[in-house]
Design a protein around this motif. Structure first.
Motif, PDB file in Angstrom:
ATOM      1  N   ARG A  67     -12.154  -2.727   5.521  1.00 38.41           N
ATOM      2  CA  ARG A  67     -11.217  -2.016   6.745  1.00 38.41           C
ATOM      3  C   ARG A  67     -10.722  -2.943   7.784  1.00 38.41           C
ATOM      4  NH1 ARG A  67     -13.303   2.463  11.207  1.00 38.41           N
ATOM      5  NH2 ARG A  67     -11.495   3.770  11.329  1.00 38.41           N
ATOM      6  N   LYS A  68     -11.492  -3.908   8.201  1.00 37.54           N
ATOM      7  CA  LYS A  68     -11.131  -4.943   9.117  1.00 37.54           C
ATOM      8  C   LYS A  68     -10.081  -5.716   8.299  1.00 37.54           C
ATOM      9  CE  LYS A  68     -12.810  -8.626  12.081  1.00 37.54           C
ATOM     10  NZ  LYS A  68     -11.515  -9.253  12.174  1.00 37.54           N
ATOM     11  N   ILE A  69     -10.334  -6.072   7.139  1.00 36.68           N
ATOM     12  CA  ILE A  69      -9.105  -7.151   6.578  1.00 36.68           C
ATOM     13  C   ILE A  69      -8.017  -6.506   6.536  1.00 36.68           C
ATOM     14  CG2 ILE A  69      -8.588  -8.094   4.179  1.00 36.68           C
ATOM     15  CD1 ILE A  69     -11.702  -8.514   3.876  1.00 36.68           C
ATOM     16  N   ILE A  70      -8.101  -5.248   5.952  1.00 39.06           N
ATOM     17  CA  ILE A  70      -6.886  -4.336   5.855  1.00 39.06           C
ATOM     18  C   ILE A  70      -6.164  -4.020   7.046  1.00 39.06           C
ATOM     19  CG2 ILE A  70      -5.809  -2.090   4.814  1.00 39.06           C
ATOM     20  CD1 ILE A  70      -7.980  -2.233   2.841  1.00 39.06           C
ATOM     21  N   LEU A  71      -6.823  -3.582   8.144  1.00 39.44           N
ATOM     22  CA  LEU A  71      -6.136  -3.286   9.375  1.00 39.44           C
ATOM     23  C   LEU A  71      -5.575  -4.745  10.209  1.00 39.44           C
ATOM     24  CD1 LEU A  71      -8.775  -0.882  11.206  1.00 39.44           C
ATOM     25  CD2 LEU A  71      -6.496  -0.208  10.152  1.00 39.44           C
ATOM     26  N   ASP A  72      -6.143  -5.802   9.912  1.00 37.16           N
ATOM     27  CA  ASP A  72      -5.536  -6.965  10.231  1.00 37.16           C
ATOM     28  C   ASP A  72      -4.204  -7.110   9.687  1.00 37.16           C
ATOM     29  OD1 ASP A  72      -7.655  -7.641  11.930  1.00 37.16           O
ATOM     30  OD2 ASP A  72      -8.446  -9.165  10.414  1.00 37.16           O
ATOM     31  N   THR A  73      -3.530  -6.601   8.649  1.00 37.60           N
ATOM     32  CA  THR A  73      -2.218  -6.619   8.030  1.00 37.60           C
ATOM     33  C   THR A  73      -1.369  -5.826   8.452  1.00 37.60           C
ATOM     34  OG1 THR A  73      -2.642  -4.879   6.124  1.00 37.60           O
ATOM     35  CG2 THR A  73      -3.476  -7.326   5.790  1.00 37.60           C
ATOM     36  N   GLY A  74      -1.648  -4.802   9.665  1.00 41.14           N
ATOM     37  CA  GLY A  74      -0.789  -4.073  10.480  1.00 41.14           C
ATOM     38  C   GLY A  74      -0.391  -2.629  10.028  1.00 41.14           C
ATOM     39  N   LEU A  75      -0.975  -2.283   8.648  1.00 34.01           N
ATOM     40  CA  LEU A  75      -0.881  -0.958   8.068  1.00 34.01           C
ATOM     41  C   LEU A  75      -1.494  -0.021   8.811  1.00 34.01           C
ATOM     42  CD1 LEU A  75      -1.816  -1.926   4.169  1.00 34.01           C
ATOM     43  CD2 LEU A  75       0.470  -1.788   5.230  1.00 34.01           C
ATOM     44  N   VAL A  76      -1.186   1.330   8.485  1.00 35.01           N
ATOM     45  CA  VAL A  76      -1.416   2.530   9.082  1.00 35.01           C
ATOM     46  C   VAL A  76      -2.484   3.116   8.383  1.00 35.01           C
ATOM     47  CG1 VAL A  76      -0.714   4.832   9.860  1.00 35.01           C
ATOM     48  CG2 VAL A  76       1.161   3.002  10.171  1.00 35.01           C
TER      49      VAL A  76
ATOM     50  N   LYS B 136       4.604   5.218   3.190  1.00 36.35           N
ATOM     51  CA  LYS B 136       4.303   4.828   1.624  1.00 36.35           C
ATOM     52  C   LYS B 136       2.766   4.310   1.532  1.00 36.35           C
ATOM     53  CE  LYS B 136       8.514   5.685   0.330  1.00 36.35           C
ATOM     54  NZ  LYS B 136       8.771   6.766  -0.680  1.00 36.35           N
ATOM     55  N   ASN B 137       2.141   4.897   0.615  1.00 33.41           N
ATOM     56  CA  ASN B 137       0.581   4.603   0.328  1.00 33.41           C
ATOM     57  C   ASN B 137       0.745   2.993  -0.238  1.00 33.41           C
ATOM     58  OD1 ASN B 137      -0.263   6.922   1.186  1.00 33.41           O
ATOM     59  ND2 ASN B 137      -0.049   7.798  -0.827  1.00 33.41           N
ATOM     60  N   ILE B 138      -0.134   2.291   0.389  1.00 37.29           N
ATOM     61  CA  ILE B 138      -0.303   0.861  -0.256  1.00 37.29           C
ATOM     62  C   ILE B 138      -1.554   0.658  -0.967  1.00 37.29           C
ATOM     63  CG2 ILE B 138      -0.079  -1.547   0.605  1.00 37.29           C
ATOM     64  CD1 ILE B 138       2.558  -0.229   0.729  1.00 37.29           C
ATOM     65  N   VAL B 139      -2.722   1.015  -0.162  1.00 37.09           N
ATOM     66  CA  VAL B 139      -3.880   0.524  -0.689  1.00 37.09           C
ATOM     67  C   VAL B 139      -4.943   1.571  -0.125  1.00 37.09           C
ATOM     68  CG1 VAL B 139      -4.478  -1.092   1.304  1.00 37.09           C
ATOM     69  CG2 VAL B 139      -5.568  -1.275  -1.067  1.00 37.09           C
ATOM     70  N   LEU B 140      -5.770   1.899  -0.867  1.00 30.95           N
ATOM     71  CA  LEU B 140      -7.100   2.924  -0.394  1.00 30.95           C
ATOM     72  C   LEU B 140      -8.135   2.082  -0.749  1.00 30.95           C
ATOM     73  CD1 LEU B 140      -6.948   6.657  -1.426  1.00 30.95           C
ATOM     74  CD2 LEU B 140      -8.694   5.142  -2.709  1.00 30.95           C
ATOM     75  N   ILE B 141      -9.249   2.429  -0.113  1.00 31.58           N
ATOM     76  CA  ILE B 141     -10.665   2.093  -0.148  1.00 31.58           C
ATOM     77  C   ILE B 141     -11.430   3.317  -0.774  1.00 31.58           C
ATOM     78  CG2 ILE B 141     -12.719   1.261   1.045  1.00 31.58           C
ATOM     79  CD1 ILE B 141     -11.082   0.321   3.292  1.00 31.58           C
TER      80      ILE B 141
ATOM     81  N   LEU C 193       2.874  -3.866 -10.184  1.00 36.58           N
ATOM     82  CA  LEU C 193       3.889  -4.668  -9.909  1.00 36.58           C
ATOM     83  C   LEU C 193       3.538  -5.847  -9.047  1.00 36.58           C
ATOM     84  CD1 LEU C 193       6.223  -1.924  -8.575  1.00 36.58           C
ATOM     85  CD2 LEU C 193       6.225  -3.131 -10.685  1.00 36.58           C
ATOM     86  N   LEU C 194       2.122  -6.269  -8.635  1.00 37.56           N
ATOM     87  CA  LEU C 194       1.934  -7.420  -8.158  1.00 37.56           C
ATOM     88  C   LEU C 194       1.650  -8.542  -9.029  1.00 37.56           C
ATOM     89  CD1 LEU C 194      -0.862  -5.865  -5.810  1.00 37.56           C
ATOM     90  CD2 LEU C 194       1.474  -6.142  -5.246  1.00 37.56           C
ATOM     91  N   GLY C 195       1.765  -9.611  -8.565  1.00 39.01           N
ATOM     92  CA  GLY C 195       1.591 -10.827  -9.313  1.00 39.01           C
ATOM     93  C   GLY C 195       0.091 -11.038  -9.984  1.00 39.01           C
ATOM     94  N   ASP C 196      -0.617 -10.733  -8.996  1.00 39.50           N
ATOM     95  CA  ASP C 196      -2.421 -11.035  -9.658  1.00 39.50           C
ATOM     96  C   ASP C 196      -2.626 -12.413  -9.975  1.00 39.50           C
ATOM     97  OD1 ASP C 196      -4.856 -10.338  -9.920  1.00 39.50           O
ATOM     98  OD2 ASP C 196      -4.726  -9.321 -11.861  1.00 39.50           O
TER      99      ASP C 196
ATOM    100  N   TYR D 163      -0.702  -8.233   1.493  1.00 38.91           N
ATOM    101  CA  TYR D 163       0.684  -8.509   2.095  1.00 38.91           C
ATOM    102  C   TYR D 163       1.815  -8.360   0.846  1.00 38.91           C
ATOM    103  CZ  TYR D 163      -1.009 -10.142   6.644  1.00 38.91           C
ATOM    104  OH  TYR D 163      -1.259 -10.140   7.870  1.00 38.91           O
ATOM    105  N   GLU D 164       1.367  -8.882  -0.405  1.00 40.96           N
ATOM    106  CA  GLU D 164       2.362  -8.543  -1.405  1.00 40.96           C
ATOM    107  C   GLU D 164       2.568  -7.320  -1.631  1.00 40.96           C
ATOM    108  OE1 GLU D 164       2.734  -9.836  -6.297  1.00 40.96           O
ATOM    109  OE2 GLU D 164       1.153 -10.628  -5.251  1.00 40.96           O
ATOM    110  N   ALA D 165       1.519  -6.531  -1.672  1.00 38.37           N
ATOM    111  CA  ALA D 165       1.727  -5.005  -1.859  1.00 38.37           C
ATOM    112  C   ALA D 165       2.665  -4.209  -0.883  1.00 38.37           C
ATOM    113  CB  ALA D 165       0.432  -4.189  -1.819  1.00 38.37           C
TER     114      ALA D 165
END
Length: 192
Positions: free
Chosen positions: A23-32, A47-52, A68-71, A109-111
């Motif tokens: 949660r902390k890592i993802i919130l640091d990216t500015g997502l809602v 738009k949904n990006i990622v889910l825990i 669609l991510l480079g991975d 960030y890539e997502a």
């Protein structure tokens, strides 16, 4: 942090510490942060990006457009052969998440960039999925079934086709088809 989601992070589970770090890592990216499907879901411009989410043996991040991510690190996993777009990044310890925090953030960030670019996943059409012979026969036999099936959304059609074609035994496939016919005729999906 969205207070409506706090309960997920405060419940006593095997993955509580891991969830909170993710949660902390993802919130640091500015997502809602929102609650969707009973899980913390993070979005950009609606738009949904990622889910825990978590399972018995691991917790995971689910990237909605993961295909669609480079991975570059080879961390993304296709859950089953029938999952077309989403990909999971799995973790089994807090230590693992801490060690990969920068990599996790780079994937998020890539997502976000994939979403900003408006990239879309090209989904297979229902006609491209295997159709169980038992279902083909019923489409011809049962009045209105073919039309009702074709009126369903592509996602509902795919769900039925996968549900019918998965069993190895013809008897099981037929039982599934017969059980589902009334629902299809009512215009309902497999899980409606």
């Amino acid at each position: 942090m969205n207070p409506e989601v706090d309960w997920f992070f405060s419940k006593d589970t095997k993955w509580q510490e891991e969830y909170n770090k993710l949660r902390k890592i993802i919130l640091d990216t500015g997502l809602v942060e929102e609650l969707k499907w009973g899980c913390p879901c993070y979005s950009y411009n609606g738009k949904n990006i990622v889910l825990i989410h978590g399972f018995k043996d691991y917790c995971a991040l689910l990237f909605f457009k993961g295909v669609l991510l480079g991975d570059p690190e080879g961390l993304l996993i296709q859950q089953t052969p029938n999952v077309q777009g989403p990909r999971q990044m799995r973790f089994t310890s807090l230590k693992e998440i801490n060690q990969q925090a920068a990599v996790i953030k780079s994937y998020v960030y890539e997502a976000i960039e994939v979403e900003k670019a408006g990239l879309e996943i090209k989904l297979k059409k229902p006609a491209e999925f295997e159709m169980a012979e038992e279902f083909k026969e019923q489409l011809e036999k049962v009045k209105g079934l073919k039309k009702a099936f074709e009126s369903l959304t592509p996602g509902r059609q795919r769900a039925y086709l996968l549900h019918f074609s998965t069993p190895k035994l013809s008897k099981t496939r037929m039982a599934r088809v017969e059980k589902s016919i009334p629902q299809i005729l009512e215009g309902k999906g497999l899980d409606d």
